[in-house]
Write an enzyme that holds these catalytic residues in place. Structure first.
Site, short mmCIF file in Angstrom:
data_model
loop_
_atom_site.label_atom_id
_atom_site.label_comp_id
_atom_site.label_asym_id
_atom_site.label_seq_id
_atom_site.Cartn_x
_atom_site.Cartn_y
_atom_site.Cartn_z
N ALA A 1 0.82 -1.22 0.00
CA ALA A 1 0.00 0.00 0.00
C ALA A 1 0.85 1.26 0.00
CB ALA A 1 -0.92 0.01 1.22
N GLY B 1 6.34 0.59 6.01
CA GLY B 1 7.26 -0.30 5.30
C GLY B 1 7.37 0.02 3.83
N CYS B 2 6.24 0.33 3.22
CA CYS B 2 6.24 0.64 1.78
C CYS B 2 6.97 1.94 1.50
CB CYS B 2 4.81 0.67 1.26
SG CYS B 2 3.99 -0.93 1.41
N THR B 3 6.86 2.89 2.41
CA THR B 3 7.59 4.15 2.26
C THR B 3 9.08 3.92 2.39
OG1 THR B 3 5.70 5.42 3.06
CG2 THR B 3 7.86 6.47 3.20
N ALA C 1 10.18 2.21 -0.89
CA ALA C 1 10.13 3.12 -2.03
C ALA C 1 11.24 4.17 -1.96
CB ALA C 1 8.77 3.80 -2.11
#
Length: 155
Positions: free
Chosen positions: A41, A46-48, A51
């Site tokens: 998402a 974690g995704c930030t 990325a």
């Protein structure tokens, strides 16, 4: 039945749009090395982390001949806001029906504490110039993932 890709397998075809509406087709990327990573998402911790690590490593990855593409189920507005907020410098592709994630084996059961749900399994695939899987990593941890990938690719 869940798919799990391995080195040497043909990478499943995809035809996905980024937030600006540009179409990205694997067939049109032949001759290029692609890092295709699936994340759960936009704008989550974690995704930030993941990325931003790709963002910060993009120059070295591009110099080594790699194109980085992020994929998640969110739509254009979410992807654009995420990219703008963190100055992401690579395309985020929309897989809203998660068909491409399923084809790559990056969709399935996840656990969060005692909750079990269907969603993206954080996974990364390196696709060679001929469209073959060079590296398939499932269940990766966001923190340190890009550095581990760079080490594996010797970038």
């Amino acid at each position: 039945m869940e798919v799990e890709l391995s080195k040497g397998d043909a990478a499943p075809e995809f035809d996905l749009q980024d937030a600006s509406g540009k179409r990205w087709k694997l067939t049109e990327l032949r001759g290029r090395r692609v890092i295709l990573y699936f994340y759960p998402a936009d704008d989550t911790p974690g995704c930030t982390t993941q990325a931003c690590d790709f963002r910060d490593s993009l120059g070295d990855l591009q110099a080594a001949g790699y194109l980085v593409l992020g994929v998640s189920p969110q739509g254009a507005e979410s992807h654009q806001a995420f990219a703008d907020k963190f100055a992401l410098n690579f395309p985020l592709l929309m897989d809203e029906d998660h068909a491409v994630a399923e084809a790559y084996g990056a969709w399935g059961e996840n656990k969060y504490y005692k909750n079990i749900f269907l969603g993206i399994k954080r996974s990364t695939f390196v696709i060679d110039e001929q469209g073959k899987i060079e590296e398939a990593q499932y269940g990766v941890k966001a923190k340190g993932h890009v550095q581990r990938l760079r080490d594996a690719l010797e970038v």
